[in-house]
Write an enzyme that holds these catalytic residues in place. Structure first.
Site, PDB file in Angstrom:
ATOM      1  N   ASP A 291      41.055  48.122  53.291  1.00 54.21           N
ATOM      2  CA  ASP A 291      41.506  47.551  52.028  1.00 54.21           C
ATOM      3  C   ASP A 291      40.264  47.245  51.201  1.00 54.21           C
ATOM      4  O   ASP A 291      39.141  47.156  51.725  1.00 54.21           O
ATOM      5  CB  ASP A 291      42.355  46.298  52.261  1.00 54.21           C
ATOM      6  CG  ASP A 291      43.375  46.089  51.150  1.00 54.21           C
ATOM      7  OD1 ASP A 291      43.154  46.595  50.039  1.00 54.21           O
ATOM      8  OD2 ASP A 291      44.390  45.424  51.394  1.00 54.21           O
TER       9      ASP A 291
ATOM     10  N   GLU B 190      54.278  36.957  39.977  1.00 51.65           N
ATOM     11  CA  GLU B 190      54.315  37.177  41.427  1.00 51.65           C
ATOM     12  C   GLU B 190      53.696  38.535  41.700  1.00 51.65           C
ATOM     13  O   GLU B 190      54.055  39.530  41.079  1.00 51.65           O
ATOM     14  CB  GLU B 190      55.742  37.101  41.989  1.00 51.65           C
ATOM     15  CG  GLU B 190      56.719  38.148  41.501  1.00 51.65           C
ATOM     16  CD  GLU B 190      57.980  38.238  42.359  1.00 51.65           C
ATOM     17  OE1 GLU B 190      58.017  37.678  43.467  1.00 51.65           O
ATOM     18  OE2 GLU B 190      58.938  38.890  41.897  1.00 51.65           O
TER      19      GLU B 190
END
Length: 887
Positions: free
Chosen positions: A283, A631
């Site tokens: 990542d 979000e």
């Protein structure tokens, strides 16, 4: 001795120079001949991809090898290796690479419960990916978002509704996630025996689902049972069934070790146990966390971090730790060069499998025409996925579908006309933005549509709109003066100058400058802002690449958006009629250029217009929910109920609840449409609003799909892929990764809406369940049942099969072991047959082992979980029976 030295010196100054030059030329020619021979070898399409990769890598220096292990790998010109950027996304359509078809967000894909549809969607997305890539290459573009290696899908388990990135997943169940994930991967990677269509990447491996704000520091522990029962099955299916060619490791630590440096996860489980043969990518900037003391801090230097990652199985770095740190790590003997070679073989094998070094006419995927991008066929598919994702949560007294003969309808709420709530995160740029408001207007062209915002998404988060031309001025007209340059940094003279009435541009598929050969250009806008009202305003600039905003010659902010459009803003007091100098400097280097000058007046009372709109209407459609602007992934947002992209409460924001109560008090028939990426505790609405439709972030045709459902042109058939809880107090601590009292499998209380729940405009009846009462271990359990549509309209039923191990401790309340969408005409009866394999009815013990033992299981077949009841709406029954497993 002196004479000898003098003689030698004279020789070197005369004939010696010639000799030396000839010798060097001979070496160069020899190297060149050898080089061309080796280049020919790795370009030989008759050799295996692995052999070709080995041949190419054998010609590289250590410095060159390491340069190819970063996501933005540079060209190696002497070897004929072009630059390549590994970073690309296609979570629900090709993302951040300009124009593309935008499908519903991943959570909506999960809500379809239709793996075959998602396979079809994967085929469409990879068609667009291939077409776009080859067009980019033809234009000499090889940057971020332009390759064939996609960091998709996200198959983490949505174990906690507070997680902001849960919208990217297919829900809370490992089996449902596996079926959707395997099919999407198969659609992306294609079915050719030789070449991959694109590379899919299953992420984030492993045990990763929030919190966002502490993901670079957190260390998660689970029982072995939870690891193998919940967190690994979808990844195992991706590897062993779909042959996914790439895995992305997660930011967090698991059992004290960073996931991107975990021998347990990357070597033992992934490669040894499952036989994974592809490559692992970190990542982004996750390996930096290894050595940064405020993050994981498990080593002291970047060299140690890079060595730890590669030694344990990470091949590609989204970040910059490998380059140059791995070179120092080799010198310090922290890592053997053979490990680097192994990583390079995996990476270049992927590029060979994509056909990147082969004649395009030999790669069938290279022949896909560009006109598939944003095509009518793909539009129809996006709309279909959107429709199938819609979940009808409640329909008291069959208030839905609404009549098309309505004279007036109020469409109210912050999501009624908000483009971003169509798209979710990690999205492409669509041509269509059909919001609920637009969809309803198109559905009822003769009705009076009364629209009002009603409230912001949340207190302190206003809905930003483009600043209108009436308050923007140049010397002679409304708007701002735009100077357009064919390069970045505003080099040279502008290609042209024009007055732009508003600054709200998305330059896809065409660029603002005709015949621009690259993605690099810049625009400078200047003029004045003259507000018509006093007040406190939020002023924002949303753009890709690089942006600066000046007010009265003062730089208010600048930013660099590395990969996706970014909104930056400030709040300020403005006076009516006062002139404020505005200057925007925008520079683009990406393939998705856009720029928007936005604003909103703060502290406005938005309720009165909404109440008036409702009073003037026969029916009210309330469009509430959340937004991907509050979000999502590791956000700077800090609002009541929200924290850095995650949520601290499950309820709707207070301003939306107030709006809903005020509208309901008017006594008008009211329908609630929710647009959100995670479960909501809508307790008051569940008790007081007669009809509730969950629409998720439904893609570019979402408003049309919503209107089709509301007015009966499509019978809703989606099912919840997550549990809707009543309160955050029902949940364990967010950082507790044990599954006790989580998801439908272990949650002991009554949910607000259960996993698998979804109503229809018709009723379904189950009869004639046939299952053998005794089944030998390792044999499949055969199921047969009849399903009848007892209503008056056609519809899809989702048959759900759950299994419970009786009389065993520490086992789930029930587990989904099978499902199937079935379409039935009115009064039609169909037989449904299914087989549950041993892997589905085995259980996982405390040691994480898969166990097949004699015992009793209960199997339930129906349109929902057993022991769940709904107040009103469609009727579906559940049939259950006991089965004895014997030796």
């Amino acid at each position: 001795m002196m004479k000898s030295k003098t003689t030698i010196s004279k020789f070197l100054k005369t004939k010696g120079y010639t000799f030396l030059i000839l010798s060097l030329l001979l070496v160069i020619v020899s190297c060149g001949f050898s080089q061309s021979t080796k280049q020919f070898e790795f370009r030989d399409e008759n050799l295996s991809f692995n052999k070709r990769a080995e041949s190419l890598i054998s010609q590289m220096t250590l410095r060159e090898k390491i340069s190819q292990m970063r996501f933005d790998a540079p060209a190696i010109t002497r070897l004929g290796v072009p630059e390549y950027n590994w970073w690309n996304e296609c979570l629900h359509g090709v993302a951040r690479a300009g124009e593309a078809t935008v499908f519903p967000q991943a959570i909506g894909m999960g809500a379809t419960w239709n793996p075959s549809l998602i396979l079809e969607m994967g085929n469409a997305v990879s068609d667009e990916a291939r077409a776009k890539h080859h067009k980019f290459v033809d234009e000499g573009k090889r940057g971020i978002g332009q390759g064939l290696t996609f960091w998709t899908p996200n198959i983490n388990i949505f174990r906690d509704p507070r997680w902001g990135r849960g919208q990217e997943t297919y829900g809370e169940d490992p089996f449902l996630t596996s079926r959707i994930g395997v099919n999407y991967i198969n659609g992306l990677q294609g079915d050719d025996d030789k070449y991959l269509k694109v590379v899919a990447t299953a992420k984030h491996f492993a045990v990763h689902s929030g919190p966002e704000k502490s993901r670079h520091q957190d260390n998660y522990h689970t029982t072995d049972k939870d690891l193998y029962e919940t967190y690994l099955p979808a990844f195992e299916a991706a590897v062993t069934e779909a042959n996914v060619y790439s895995i992305m490791c997660a930011y967090n630590r698991y059992s004290d070790v960073p996931c991107c440096g975990s021998n347990l996860l990357l070597s033992k489980i992934l490669r040894e146990d499952w036989g994974f043969g592809g490559y692992v990518v970190s990542d982004c900037w996750a390996i930096n966390d290894f050595w940064q003391p405020d993050n994981h801090g498990v080593v002291e230097t970047p060299e140690e971090a890079g060595a730890m990652a590669v030694n344990n199985g990470t091949d590609l770095n989204c970040g910059n730790v490998f380059d140059p740190s791995l070179e120092d790590a080799v010198l310090k003997e922290l890592i053997d060069e053979a490990k680097i070679d192994l990583a390079l073989i995996r990476l270049f094998t992927a590029r060979f499998k994509l056909g990147m070094f082969d004649a395009p006419e030999h790669v069938k995927w290279a022949k896909i025409p560009y006109d598939v991008v944003a095509s009518d066929k793909h539009y129809a598919l996006s709309e279909r996925v959107s429709k199938e994702s819609m979940v009808l949560l409640k329909n008291d007294d069959n208030i839905l579908p609404l009549s098309k003969d309505l004279k007036s309808i109020a469409v109210i709420g912050p999501n009624a006309d908000l483009v971003q709530s169509l798209l979710g995160n990690y999205h492409g740029t669509p041509r269509n933005f059909i919001t609920p408001l637009k969809g309803i207007k198109e559905k009822l062209p003769n009705a009076k549509i009364n629209y009002a915002l009603g409230s912001d998404i949340a207190s302190g988060w206003p809905t930003l709109k483009p600043i209108p031309s009436k308050v923007l001025r140049t010397a002679k007209s409304a708007g701002l003066k735009g100077e357009y340059f064919s390069e970045t940094n505003f080099k040279g003279n502008p290609v042209f100058t024009q007055v732009d009435s508003i600054i709200s541009f998305i330059w896809t598929p065409k660029r603002p400058i005709k015949d621009l050969k690259s993605d690099n250009f810049s625009v400078r806008w200047t003029g004045e802002l003259v507000p018509e009202e006093d007040g406190i305003y939020r002023i924002g600039l949303k753009s890709s690449s690089y942006g600066k905003l000046y007010v009265n010659d003062s730089l208010y902010f600048e930013y660099h958006a590395d990969y996706e459009p970014l909104t930056k803003y400030f709040d300020t007091s403005l006076e009516k009629g006062t002139s404020y100098k505005i200057k925007i400097e925008y520079e683009n280097t990406l393939s998705d250029p856009q720029a928007h000058l936005l604003w909103a007046k703060l502290n406005e009372d938005l309720l009165p217009p909404a109440i008036e709109a409702a009073k003037q209407s026969d029916v009210v459609v309330l469009c509430l929910g959340l937004s991907p602007e509050i979000e999502g992934e590791e956000m700077p947002v800090k609002l009541d109920g929200f924290d850095k992209g995650d949520r601290t409460q499950l309820t709707l924001p207070a301003v939306q609840i107030e709006l809903m109560k005020k509208i309901k008090a008017l006594g008008k028939p009211t329908v609630l449409v929710l647009m959100n990426g995670s479960a909501l505790a809508i307790n008051w609405a569940a008790d007081n609003i007669p009809a509730i439709l969950e629409a998720w972030y439904p893609g570019e045709f979402g408003g049309k799909a919503i209107a089709d459902v509301l007015f009966g042109d499509y019978n809703p058939s989606g099912r919840l892929p997550v549990t809707f809880y009543k309160s955050v107090n029902d949940l364990p601590d967010f950082k507790n990764y044990n599954m006790e009292n989580r998801t439908y499998k272990y949650f002991k209380e009554e949910p607000l809406f259960a996993f698998g729940h979804g109503l229809s405009y018709t009723d379904f009846e189950y009869t004639d369940l046939i299952i053998k009462q005794e089944v030998k271990l390792n044999d499949s359990i055969s199921i047969s049942v009849k399903i009848k549509n007892t209503g008056k309209v056609a519809g899809d039923e989702v048959v759900q099969i759950y299994l419970t191990h009786k009389n065993r401790l520490y086992q789930p309340i029930r587990s989904l072991v099978g499902f199937q969408r079935v379409h039935l005409k009115p009064k039609e009866t169909r037989s449904f047959d299914y087989r549950i394999g041993p892997k589905q009815y085995a259980f996982i013990n405390q040691n994480g082992e898969e166990v097949l033992e004699p015992g009793e299981v209960e199997i339930s077949v129906g349109g929902k979980q057993p022991s769940t009841s709904y107040k009103n709406g469609s009727v579906t029954n559940v049939l259950s029976t006991q089965v004895i497993l014997i030796n």
